[in-house]
Scaffold this active site. Structure first.
Site, PDB file in Angstrom:
ATOM      1  CG  HIS A  89       9.298  11.560  25.173  1.00 47.16           C
ATOM      2  ND1 HIS A  89       9.498  12.728  23.945  1.00 47.16           N
ATOM      3  CD2 HIS A  89       8.011  11.123  24.885  1.00 47.16           C
ATOM      4  CE1 HIS A  89       8.387  12.767  23.450  1.00 47.16           C
ATOM      5  NE2 HIS A  89       7.387  11.958  23.830  1.00 47.16           N
ATOM      6  CD  GLU A 137       5.571   6.818  24.907  1.00 44.05           C
ATOM      7  OE1 GLU A 137       6.563   6.256  24.407  1.00 44.05           O
ATOM      8  OE2 GLU A 137       5.046   7.756  24.188  1.00 44.05           O
ATOM      9  CG  HIS A 141       6.918   3.295  21.343  1.00 38.85           C
ATOM     10  ND1 HIS A 141       7.194   3.477  20.025  1.00 38.85           N
ATOM     11  CD2 HIS A 141       6.206   4.362  21.841  1.00 38.85           C
ATOM     12  CE1 HIS A 141       6.760   4.507  19.480  1.00 38.85           C
ATOM     13  NE2 HIS A 141       6.405   5.378  20.716  1.00 38.85           N
TER      14      HIS A 141
END
Length: 273
Positions: A89, A137, A141
């Site tokens: 994830h 992502e 992040h």
């Protein structure tokens, strides 16, 4: 200066004169970019935590058999036929402000990893191609993670994530302990935690979602990792809202049985009919 330059400008076309008057964007952008490349924190907004100050990451794996249970609309979900294992994830630095938006990601950055990423980090949403998932992502992040030299590019960030996925082979650990997906057999944390803790650390978190039938369904595992990529970190629960509450996940209640559902590629929202 303008008096000496005037004869030269008169001989130039209007378009060239216009270009000469533009500010030097290369010079204005290079400062922040250089700051970012070298891990400095000049890009952070006042009052926010520097995005390079983080100490811990969460490496999060999700179980496709329960992912669809976490969605409000059942038609959004898909599980590619090749997916029969836990998938990534995300890899999320904790206790950061907002990551710098100065580092875009292109498909060519991770092209050599396409086969592995499609297998271990696929999008499970019909509306989201896998590359868009990876790009999201990275921008939310990965750019913060890039403060660490070993992750300081999209390619390295995703390489590290894939290595961690190989290190944390949750499905193998569970199978060896006799814990297998089932529609009938519920499990409790007291059964699962001792199997995973020696490999994921004591502070790992088993997450559930509430399924269609009101049952607790095992959804994710969150693994705290230190900045040097060793297991365990002292900042459990810190981080941004996505890392804590993603897709309505919550810690599985200690005394409540939960289900580890099988994967159904044809009807992923209803693996038990």
């Amino acid at each position: 200066m303008w008096r000496t330059a005037l004869p030269l400008l008169v001989g130039l076309s209007p378009a060239v004169v216009f270009l000469l008057q533009l500010p030097d964007y290369t010079a204005t952008q290079e400062g922040p970019w250089q700051d970012y490349k070298h891990g400095r924190q000049g890009l952070d907004s006042p009052g926010k935590k520097p995005f390079c100050s983080w100490k811990c990451l969460l490496f999060t794996l999700q179980w496709p058999g329960a992912f669809c249970q976490s969605l409000d609309k059942e038609t959004l979900c898909k599980i590619p036929p090749s997916i029969n294992n836990w998938t990534i994830h995300g890899l999320w630095p904790q206790k950061v402000g907002r990551c710098c938006s100065c580092w875009p990601m292109f498909q060519s950055d991770v092209q050599e990893l396409d086969p592995e990423l499609n297998q271990h980090w696929p999008s499970l949403l019909k509306t989201q191609p896998s590359f868009h998932f990876w790009k999201q992502e990275w921008e939310k992040h990965g750019v913060c993670a890039a403060c660490v030299e070993g992750m300081n590019s999209p390619l390295r960030y995703f390489q590290i994530s894939l290595k961690l996925r190989g290190q944390f082979d949750i499905q193998r650990l569970l199978q060896e302990a006799g814990i297998n997906p089932s529609c009938e057999r519920p499990y409790k944390l007291e059964e699962v935690h001792p199997v995973l803790a020696p490999h994921l650390g004591d502070k790992h978190e088993v997450q559930c979602v509430t399924g269609d039938q009101g049952r607790e369904v095992w959804f994710q595992v969150k693994i705290p990792i230190s900045r040097n990529l060793t297991v365990g970190c002292g900042h459990r629960g810190d981080g941004d809202p996505e890392a804590r509450d993603s897709f309505q996940g919550h810690p599985c209640p200690p005394q409540v049985p939960f289900y580890y559902l099988p994967i159904d590629h044809q009807d992923p929202r209803r693996p038990c009919g």
